[in-house]
Scaffold this motif. Structure first.
Motif, PDB file in Angstrom:
ATOM      1  N   UNK A 135       8.374 -10.375  23.335  1.00 11.51           N
ATOM      2  CA  UNK A 135       7.028  -9.918  22.983  1.00 11.51           C
ATOM      3  C   UNK A 135       7.110  -8.999  21.765  1.00 11.51           C
ATOM      4  N   UNK A 136       6.116  -9.077  20.903  1.00  6.42           N
ATOM      5  CA  UNK A 136       6.144  -8.264  19.680  1.00  6.42           C
ATOM      6  C   UNK A 136       5.049  -7.196  19.734  1.00  6.42           C
ATOM      7  N   UNK A 137       5.485  -5.942  19.687  1.00  4.66           N
ATOM      8  CA  UNK A 137       4.535  -4.827  19.630  1.00  4.66           C
ATOM      9  C   UNK A 137       4.076  -4.698  18.191  1.00  4.66           C
ATOM     10  N   UNK A 138       2.766  -4.658  17.993  1.00  5.74           N
ATOM     11  CA  UNK A 138       2.288  -4.618  16.618  1.00  5.74           C
ATOM     12  C   UNK A 138       0.951  -3.914  16.491  1.00  5.74           C
ATOM     13  N   UNK A 139       0.922  -2.800  15.787  1.00  5.73           N
ATOM     14  CA  UNK A 139      -0.355  -2.244  15.348  1.00  5.73           C
ATOM     15  C   UNK A 139      -0.726  -2.927  14.031  1.00  5.73           C
ATOM     16  N   UNK A 140      -1.840  -2.550  13.459  1.00  3.23           N
ATOM     17  CA  UNK A 140      -2.215  -3.113  12.158  1.00  3.23           C
ATOM     18  C   UNK A 140      -1.213  -2.656  11.096  1.00  3.23           C
ATOM     19  N   UNK A 141      -0.991  -3.526  10.091  1.00  6.94           N
ATOM     20  CA  UNK A 141       0.090  -3.293   9.114  1.00  6.94           C
ATOM     21  C   UNK A 141      -0.368  -2.471   7.912  1.00  6.94           C
ATOM     22  N   UNK A 142      -1.057  -1.369   8.180  1.00  5.75           N
ATOM     23  CA  UNK A 142      -1.508  -0.478   7.110  1.00  5.75           C
ATOM     24  C   UNK A 142      -0.921   0.905   7.348  1.00  5.75           C
ATOM     25  N   UNK A 143      -0.960   1.739   6.330  1.00  2.00           N
ATOM     26  CA  UNK A 143      -0.612   3.141   6.563  1.00  2.00           C
ATOM     27  C   UNK A 143      -1.656   3.724   7.495  1.00  2.00           C
ATOM     28  N   UNK A 144      -1.229   4.559   8.420  1.00  2.00           N
ATOM     29  CA  UNK A 144      -2.142   5.132   9.398  1.00  2.00           C
ATOM     30  C   UNK A 144      -3.326   5.789   8.691  1.00  2.00           C
ATOM     31  N   UNK A 145      -4.520   5.471   9.151  1.00  2.00           N
ATOM     32  CA  UNK A 145      -5.711   6.090   8.571  1.00  2.00           C
ATOM     33  C   UNK A 145      -6.387   5.274   7.495  1.00  2.00           C
ATOM     34  N   UNK A 146      -5.669   4.349   6.859  1.00  2.00           N
ATOM     35  CA  UNK A 146      -6.298   3.597   5.773  1.00  2.00           C
ATOM     36  C   UNK A 146      -6.877   2.275   6.316  1.00  2.00           C
ATOM     37  N   UNK A 147      -7.720   1.603   5.528  1.00  2.00           N
ATOM     38  CA  UNK A 147      -8.380   0.395   6.041  1.00  2.00           C
ATOM     39  C   UNK A 147      -7.372  -0.660   6.499  1.00  2.00           C
ATOM     40  N   UNK A 148      -7.710  -1.380   7.551  1.00  2.00           N
ATOM     41  CA  UNK A 148      -6.812  -2.410   8.067  1.00  2.00           C
ATOM     42  C   UNK A 148      -6.636  -3.519   7.024  1.00  2.00           C
ATOM     43  N   UNK A 149      -5.428  -4.115   6.966  1.00  2.00           N
ATOM     44  CA  UNK A 149      -5.161  -5.142   5.965  1.00  2.00           C
ATOM     45  C   UNK A 149      -5.555  -6.530   6.447  1.00  2.00           C
ATOM     46  N   UNK A 150      -6.359  -7.215   5.682  1.00  2.00           N
ATOM     47  CA  UNK A 150      -6.805  -8.559   6.057  1.00  2.00           C
ATOM     48  C   UNK A 150      -6.255  -9.618   5.107  1.00  2.00           C
ATOM     49  N   UNK A 151      -5.483  -9.178   4.091  1.00  2.00           N
ATOM     50  CA  UNK A 151      -4.882 -10.096   3.117  1.00  2.00           C
ATOM     51  C   UNK A 151      -3.433  -9.655   2.881  1.00  2.00           C
ATOM     52  N   UNK A 152      -2.565 -10.626   2.591  1.00  2.00           N
ATOM     53  CA  UNK A 152      -1.147 -10.296   2.423  1.00  2.00           C
ATOM     54  C   UNK A 152      -0.949  -9.205   1.366  1.00  2.00           C
ATOM     55  N   UNK A 153      -1.755  -9.253   0.307  1.00  2.00           N
ATOM     56  CA  UNK A 153      -1.632  -8.255  -0.755  1.00  2.00           C
ATOM     57  C   UNK A 153      -1.941  -6.847  -0.269  1.00  2.00           C
ATOM     58  N   UNK A 154      -2.851  -6.726   0.703  1.00  2.00           N
ATOM     59  CA  UNK A 154      -3.181  -5.404   1.256  1.00  2.00           C
ATOM     60  C   UNK A 154      -1.973  -4.826   1.991  1.00  2.00           C
ATOM     61  N   UNK A 155      -1.244  -5.705   2.677  1.00  2.00           N
ATOM     62  CA  UNK A 155      -0.049  -5.258   3.406  1.00  2.00           C
ATOM     63  C   UNK A 155       0.995  -4.763   2.409  1.00  2.00           C
ATOM     64  N   UNK A 156       1.205  -5.562   1.363  1.00  2.00           N
ATOM     65  CA  UNK A 156       2.200  -5.185   0.351  1.00  2.00           C
ATOM     66  C   UNK A 156       1.851  -3.833  -0.273  1.00  2.00           C
ATOM     67  N   UNK A 157       0.565  -3.615  -0.521  1.00  2.00           N
ATOM     68  CA  UNK A 157       0.141  -2.364  -1.162  1.00  2.00           C
ATOM     69  C   UNK A 157       0.537  -1.153  -0.315  1.00  2.00           C
ATOM     70  N   UNK A 158       0.458  -1.281   1.007  1.00  2.00           N
ATOM     71  CA  UNK A 158       0.770  -0.143   1.883  1.00  2.00           C
ATOM     72  C   UNK A 158       2.238  -0.100   2.299  1.00  2.00           C
ATOM     73  N   UNK A 159       2.855  -1.256   2.484  1.00  2.61           N
ATOM     74  CA  UNK A 159       4.124  -1.314   3.218  1.00  2.61           C
ATOM     75  C   UNK A 159       5.348  -1.689   2.384  1.00  2.61           C
ATOM     76  N   UNK A 160       5.160  -2.046   1.121  1.00  6.50           N
ATOM     77  CA  UNK A 160       6.318  -2.427   0.312  1.00  6.50           C
ATOM     78  C   UNK A 160       7.333  -1.282   0.292  1.00  6.50           C
ATOM     79  N   UNK A 161       8.584  -1.619   0.574  1.00  3.98           N
ATOM     80  CA  UNK A 161       9.634  -0.605   0.568  1.00  3.98           C
ATOM     81  C   UNK A 161       9.748   0.166   1.871  1.00  3.98           C
ATOM     82  N   UNK A 162       8.820  -0.039   2.803  1.00  9.35           N
ATOM     83  CA  UNK A 162       8.848   0.707   4.073  1.00  9.35           C
ATOM     84  C   UNK A 162       9.268  -0.152   5.256  1.00  9.35           C
TER      85      UNK A 162
END
Ligand code: AMP
Ligand code: MG
Length: 343
Positions: A135-162
């Motif tokens: 089973x995979x535990x998963x919250x939304x892939x954004x920095x805490x507090x910022x808008x949830x990511x609905x596009x791959x580019x939004x994820x990259x903007x918050x999570x690249x390098x992390x």
């Protein structure tokens, strides 16, 4: 850390699954928003999710499974209502909060004796979970507090390098997070509204469903308005996520609520006023009653306006007070920090 960019091809999903098995973090698409996944049974991996997101550690994660029958790995107690909801709404955007098995690490559930479980509809998500064999535990892939990511580019903007990898799939079909319903009490209770409404859930199980009191109008201001004088310690919603500032754009944000024509006129007036004084203004105004489109576009519009560097976002409130409109307004109000004017 160098983030690996993957596709939804079979080989790439295999590689992502291997990362999960080895205790790494992978962002992946679902039909609601992008998730940031770790092996739900690996305490250290789950700890890294909190770190990557900057998320408070009492805020539990949703555990994603690939087959309904896998829910047995997470809970021993399945009552008829739970089974009915699984039959009706899985795979799909409905998360069930159930009594947890003791084997699930406390970190995954924020120390609660319950666990939130969902079977996503997204094929890429299910392929990943299947290939990872956990089973995979998963919250939304954004920095805490910022808008949830609905596009791959939004994820990259918050999570690249992390994080270790990002599976770049399609834009999320729904665009807001799943409905969360607590099935552990006498009356099923909506903790977070979503596309699957209280009415639909009630119809499926043939009994009334209630909203958690922290979601309802009367206590709306209590959640985030420090001026209401509510002591943080007195605020103990069932879903810990509800007490944190959420979805906030970088810009300031103000919601205008009221009759449609008046809302439009007020937004126009405020826009011009702010521009006169040198502010860059963005507007979010959905077609009347276009709730599904609003759900799909809301977070993306917040992120796009931030990308344009606006100072102020003016948003028109949606007219519906329950159902899907209610779910979108729940996000809009949080984004704006409950900053609202009525016309
Ligand atoms: P996210 O992972 O960002 O989609 O947020 C998950 C939401 O589900 C948060 O609001 C959590 O507080 C809530 N949640 C997760 N697990 C539980 C649980 N066991 N009981 C109540 N709420 C939960
Ligand atoms: Mg989230």
């Amino acid at each position: 850390m160098k983030t690996l960019y993957l596709t939804t091809s079979k080989e790439d999903i295999e590689q992502a699954a291997k990362i999960i098995r080895e205790g790494g973090l992978v962002a992946f698409p679902t039909e609601t928003v992008y998730g940031l996944g770790a092996n739900a049974f690996d305490e250290e991996a789950v700890a890294k999710v909190y770190e990557a997101k900057g998320r408070p550690s009492d805020n539990p994660m949703i555990v994603h499974i690939a087959r309904a029958s896998d829910i047995g790995q997470l809970t021993r107690l399945l009552n008829p209502d739970i089974v009915e909801l699984i039959d009706n709404f899985w795979p799909g955007p409905l998360t069930l909060v159930v009594k947890k098995r003791p084997e699930i690490p406390d970190r995954t559930t924020g120390g609660l004796d319950t666990v939130a479980v969902r079977l996503p509809e997204s094929q890429a998500a299910r392929d990943l979970i299947n290939a990872a064999c956990c089973p995979i535990a998963a919250p939304s892939a954004n920095l805490s507090g910022s808008p949830s990511p609905t596009r791959a580019g939004d994820v990259a903007a918050d999570m690249d390098g992390r994080i270790d990898a990002i599976i770049q799939g399609e834009d999320c079909r729904i665009g807001i997070e799943s409905t969360v319903v607590d099935m552990t009490g006498d009356v099923p209770t909506i903790l977070r509204p979503g596309i699957i409404t209280a009415e639909a859930i009630g119809a499926a199980i043939g009994k009334a469903v209630k909203y958690d009191e922290f979601l309802t109008e009367g206590s709306r201001h209590v959640q985030l308005d420090p001026a209401a004088g509510v002591d943080e310690d007195d605020f103990a919603p069932k879903s810990p996520g509800m007490k944190y500032r959420h979805y906030a754009p970088k810009a300031d944000m103000l919601i205008v609520e009221g009759e449609r024509q008046k809302v439009k006129a007020e937004i126009e007036r405020l826009k011009n006023l702010n521009r006169q004084y040198g502010n860059k203004v963005g507007v979010i105004l959905f077609e009347e009653r276009a709730f599904i489109e609003a759900a799909h576009d809301f977070f993306a519009q917040l992120r796009d306006l931030d990308g344009e560097g606006v100072d102020l976002i003016l948003a028109g409130a949606l007219s519906e007070t329950d159902g899907v409109g209610f779910a979108v307004m729940n996000r809009m109000l949080k984004s704006a920090g409950y900053n609202i004017v009525r016309v």
